[in-house]
Design an enzyme around this catalytic site. Structure first.
Site, short mmCIF file in Angstrom:
data_model
loop_
_atom_site.label_atom_id
_atom_site.label_comp_id
_atom_site.label_asym_id
_atom_site.label_seq_id
_atom_site.Cartn_x
_atom_site.Cartn_y
_atom_site.Cartn_z
N THR A 1 0.82 -1.21 0.00
CA THR A 1 0.00 0.00 0.00
C THR A 1 0.85 1.27 0.00
OG1 THR A 1 -0.17 0.04 2.41
CG2 THR A 1 -1.86 -1.20 1.22
N ASP A 2 0.21 2.37 -0.37
CA ASP A 2 0.88 3.66 -0.34
C ASP A 2 0.41 4.44 0.90
OD1 ASP A 2 -1.65 4.66 -0.95
OD2 ASP A 2 -1.17 5.05 -3.05
N LEU A 3 0.75 5.70 0.99
CA LEU A 3 0.40 6.50 2.16
C LEU A 3 -1.10 6.68 2.35
CD1 LEU A 3 3.18 9.23 2.02
CD2 LEU A 3 3.02 7.27 3.57
N SER A 4 -1.87 6.50 1.28
CA SER A 4 -3.32 6.66 1.41
C SER A 4 -4.01 5.36 1.83
CB SER A 4 -3.92 7.16 0.09
OG SER A 4 -3.80 6.17 -0.92
#
Length: 152
Positions: free
Chosen positions: A30-33
């Site tokens: 996953t990314d920061l969001s």
């Protein structure tokens, strides 16, 4: 059942001519969001393609180590519909759609249940060590021919 039998990597399976490969979304995907980073869908699809080829008897490593070349992505078109999130259970569904002398076209969908999250059309070409396209071995082509998606 012994540990040696149960402690094996996850393998996909064929359902008719369709290959199904399960994937779990981990934090690293996953990314920061909090959603799967766009490039990681390509990683999921690559794993599914490699597993699919292994299941039909294609020894990619053996051919590569013998100097016979390797598959390379020659063309890729991808569309993102909806995001996957941490801990989602996904399935990469792969269908062979076209066979050419040196390449195979594959349609892949990343699914969460019945929902398509991402789909791609990928052309994988067999290339010789010098980087030029190379005819696929006859036994590979014969195996692929049996799996070409006909819409069933």
């Amino acid at each position: 059942m012994t540990a040696a039998v149960t402690d094996q990597p996850v393998e996909g399976r064929f359902d008719g001519r369709e290959h199904r490969f399960p994937v779990r979304v981990y934090f690293e995907d996953t990314d920061l969001s909090g959603v799967v980073y766009h490039a990681n869908y390509l990683r999921f699809m690559e794993r599914a393609r490699s597993d699919m080829l292994r299941l039909v008897g294609v020894d990619q490593r053996g051919v590569m180590e013998a100097g016979g070349g390797a598959y390379a992505v020659a063309d890729l078109s991808i569309k993102y519909h909806r995001p996957a999130k941490l801990d989602d259970a996904l399935v990469v569904v792969s269908r062979l759609t076209r066979l050419r002398a040196a390449a195979v076209a594959i349609h892949q969908r990343v699914m969460r249940g019945d929902e398509t999250l991402t789909e791609a059309d990928v052309t994988a070409a067999l290339v010789a060590p010098d980087g030029r396209p190379k005819r696929q071995p006859a036994e590979w082509a014969a195996a692929y021919e049996k799996l070409i998606w006909t819409g069933e």
